[in-house]
Design a protein around this motif. Structure first.
Motif, PDB file in Angstrom:
ATOM      1  N   THR A  69       0.833  -1.209   0.000  1.00  0.00           N
ATOM      2  CA  THR A  69       0.000   0.000   0.000  1.00  0.00           C
ATOM      3  C   THR A  69       0.865   1.255   0.000  1.00  0.00           C
ATOM      4  O   THR A  69       0.588   2.227  -0.714  1.00  0.00           O
ATOM      5  CB  THR A  69      -0.924   0.003   1.227  1.00  0.00           C
ATOM      6  N   ARG A  72       2.721   1.717  -3.319  1.00  0.00           N
ATOM      7  CA  ARG A  72       1.822   2.284  -4.331  1.00  0.00           C
ATOM      8  C   ARG A  72       1.727   3.810  -4.170  1.00  0.00           C
ATOM      9  O   ARG A  72       1.775   4.549  -5.158  1.00  0.00           O
ATOM     10  CB  ARG A  72       0.443   1.653  -4.187  1.00  0.00           C
ATOM     11  N   THR A  84      -1.875  -1.284  -9.281  1.00  0.00           N
ATOM     12  CA  THR A  84      -2.580  -1.994  -8.215  1.00  0.00           C
ATOM     13  C   THR A  84      -1.561  -2.729  -7.347  1.00  0.00           C
ATOM     14  O   THR A  84      -0.415  -2.975  -7.757  1.00  0.00           O
ATOM     15  CB  THR A  84      -3.568  -3.007  -8.794  1.00  0.00           C
ATOM     16  N   GLU A  85      -1.990  -3.124  -6.164  1.00  0.00           N
ATOM     17  CA  GLU A  85      -1.098  -3.871  -5.277  1.00  0.00           C
ATOM     18  C   GLU A  85      -0.768  -5.233  -5.884  1.00  0.00           C
ATOM     19  O   GLU A  85       0.335  -5.756  -5.688  1.00  0.00           O
ATOM     20  CB  GLU A  85      -1.736  -4.014  -3.896  1.00  0.00           C
ATOM     21  N   GLU A  86      -1.708  -5.805  -6.620  1.00  0.00           N
ATOM     22  CA  GLU A  86      -1.426  -7.083  -7.279  1.00  0.00           C
ATOM     23  C   GLU A  86      -0.325  -6.912  -8.324  1.00  0.00           C
ATOM     24  O   GLU A  86       0.565  -7.778  -8.462  1.00  0.00           O
ATOM     25  CB  GLU A  86      -2.698  -7.622  -7.947  1.00  0.00           C
ATOM     26  N   SER A  87      -0.367  -5.800  -9.049  1.00  0.00           N
ATOM     27  CA  SER A  87       0.676  -5.544 -10.049  1.00  0.00           C
ATOM     28  C   SER A  87       2.031  -5.355  -9.378  1.00  0.00           C
ATOM     29  O   SER A  87       3.061  -5.840  -9.869  1.00  0.00           O
ATOM     30  CB  SER A  87       0.323  -4.298 -10.864  1.00  0.00           C
TER      31      SER A  87
END
Length: 602
Positions: A69, A72, A84-87
């Protein structure tokens, strides 16, 4: 002894030990030395994997383990893409030679890589990114609010508690952050202090005693550490309350942290405090409850000035005292400085640093009265209200001064107005009843110096006994003239200053066995030698007004020496005495009479 201790810790405690020492002045011995130079490629551009900008900005993180987080938000602060956090998790997985990833937070495998990337940022750009991250951390703080502090809420809150102070330093916003009690209560103690040291070092300033970082540094030096966040916030609340900083104290109250205790009232000198209002009651050794008409009361006895006081538990009001010989009756009180009597409120250095007194105690005693606990210490006394009286076991004692290092001392200085003598200032230090003025008609005929005449009639002289001296009551003495021969009868001719005139001289009191005398013609103040072995410079002030200006700060700081909560603070106070004397009257401050009691162990 140090070598033995280090060996025991290393062998049996299995800990690594670092010892700070003075430079070794012994002759160097021939030893084989290996010089390791930086790798030639240390400053060459790094080969970064895809999403180079995302990894580059990660180097500006403060705690080295960075939640996705926060990563980002760092990218967004640097005007990068909104990933995104997934990326970002995928970026971390595809960069195993550069980053480590535990499923929640990322970090550089080699901190040298982060250093090289940080050096690639222009200062203004880095400052901009840090500033935007500070804004985000402050605006989003409600998301990680927790009764035990931000750190207890999870990884992002923990990053904020540890990282916000240094981000604020890098953004030039540390001062604003440290004045917000809602934020300060949440910050990790060590991270906050580390950032404060960087802030003041960069600004080439001494740490400000009247700030939360000054409070934190002074508490650390006094042994207040290794606490829960709530306990730490309670201590900061007490410090700000004792200093009269209601804004900071109220912010701490609104921080959302559960405070295990709160101050009810304070008659306590916070570590670092240098104000006349902190002089009473002085260091307190013992407390106990006493019956009192219409009040709930406790009695206290001083540690150095061993007289007794009685206090209202509810309000902290002084009900009686100081009093010698036992608990006073209602309204019984003696002067702060009883005429001709030594109160022991100004101890010489040898008494403060020997005979078991080498390490002062921050807290000394406590007494519970109902749900209120009155706490005594070297700085005086204060009352607290526990959040859960039934479960509260008391304030945990400090651990003593740091063994290896500290974060410095934030010491107040006396106001600039103390550079001149004033009736109000003298009354604050000695008590209004002790400051005696002389009617114009009672001035001696031989006193021709106009400033001295003005000082005696408009400002007055304090009558007191302490700090190895005793000053006479100016309005009660007969002002008999002393001749040059009488004043200097025990002095070696080489010690008689050239500035000493023919007189007449007038006795003001005594100091370490010598006479304190005012030169009626020139207005200077001298101390005659006590005997043939006394080699203190006789000139102690260039004027009577200068003598009083030096005296008021000198006695204040001598009293505060006995109230210091650490040896480090005592040494800072001793140094401040010398600095302020020199600032007021450079010539008079050259007399070792002023500092003799401060170096009597050397």
């Amino acid at each position: 002894m140090v070598r033995t201790l280090v060996g025991l810790l290393a062998r049996h405690g299995r800990v690594k030990v670092i010892v700070e020492t003075e430079p070794d002045e012994r002759p160097q011995q021939d030893r084989l030395a290996l010089l390791v130079t930086a790798a030639a490629e240390a400053d060459r551009p790094m080969d970064l994997p895809p999403h180079e900008s995302a990894i580059r900005v990660l180097a500006l993180a403060e705690p080295r383990h960075v939640p996705l987080t926060v990563w980002r938000e760092l990218i967004r602060a640097g005007d990068g893409p909104d990933l995104t956090e997934e990326s970002l998790a995928e970026v971390a997985r595809r960069s195993p030679d550069v980053l480590t990833f535990d499923g929640e937070s990322v970090a550089f495998i080699d901190e040298r890589a982060a250093d090289r990337l940080r050096r690639g940022y222009e200062p203004d750009v880095a400052r901009h990114i840090h500033g935007r991250l500070v804004t985000w951390l402050l605006s989003a703080a409600e998301a990680w609010s927790h009764p035990a502090g931000w750190s207890a809420s999870g990884s992002v809150g923990r990053y904020a508690a540890h990282g916000l102070p240094m981000h604020a330093v890098q953004a030039g916003r540390f001062d604003a952050v440290q004045r917000d009690g809602r934020v300060v209560a949440q910050l990790d103690q060590v991270a906050f202090l580390d950032a404060a040291n960087c802030h003041y070092r960069e600004a080439v300033l001494a740490m400000d005693a009247n700030t939360s970082s000054g409070d934190a540094a002074n508490l650390w030096l006094s042994g207040v550490d290794s606490l829960s966040q709530g306990e730490w916030a309670s201590w900061l609340h007490l410090m700000s309350t004792a200093r009269g900083d209601r804004s900071l104290a109220e912010g701490i109250e609104r921080s959302g942290i559960t405070l295990p205790w709160r101050p009810r009232w304070s008659r306590w000198r916070p570590p670092g405090g240098v104000r006349a209002e902190y002089l009473q009651p002085g260091s307190v050794r013992k407390l106990w409850a006493v019956p009192w008409p219409g009040r709930t009361a406790v009695a206290s006895q001083g540690a150095w000035d061993t007289r007794f006081h009685v206090w209202d538990v509810e309000s902290g009001d002084l009900l009686a005292g100081p009093w010698t010989g036992g608990v006073p009756e209602p309204s019984q009180a003696e002067p702060r400085w009883p005429a001709g009597a030594e109160t022991d409120a100004t101890q010489p250095w040898v008494q403060l640093t020997t005979y078991g007194n080498t390490e002062p105690e921050l807290l000394t005693d406590s007494v519970r009265v109902g749900d209120t606990i009155v706490q005594a210490g070297m700085g005086g006394l204060f009352a607290i209200e526990p959040a859960d009286p039934a479960q509260f076991a008391g304030i945990r004692p400090g651990h003593g001064e740091p063994f290896l290092a500290d974060f410095g001392t934030a010491l107040e200085t006396t106001p600039a107005s103390w550079g001149t003598a004033a009736p109000e200032t003298l009354a604050d230090v000695f008590g209004s009843e002790a400051v005696r003025r002389v009617p114009e008609s009672a001035l001696p005929e031989g006193l021709h110096d106009e400033e001295a005449r003005r000082v005696l009639t408009e400002i007055g002289l304090p009558t007191f006994t302490g700090a190895e001296m005793s000053l006479l009551a100016a309005d009660e003495q007969d002002w008999a003239e002393l001749t040059l021969d009488v004043l200097w009868s025990d002095a070696d001719e080489d010690l008689i200053p050239e500035s000493a005139g023919d007189g007449p001289y007038f006795r003001l009191g005594t100091w370490m066995g010598g006479v304190i005398a005012l030169d009626g013609e020139e207005g200077a103040v001298y101390r005659s030698p006590a005997d043939e072995y006394d080699d203190h410079d006789p000139l102690i002030a260039s004027s009577l007004g200068g003598f009083l200006a030096m005296l008021q700060g000198y006695v204040l700081l001598r009293c505060l020496l006995t109230m210091a909560s650490s040896l480090g603070e005592r040494e800072e106070l001793r140094e401040q005495i010398e600095v302020e004397l020199d600032w007021i009257d450079e010539e008079g401050a050259e007399s070792s009479a002023w500092t003799s009691a401060l170096y009597d162990t050397d």
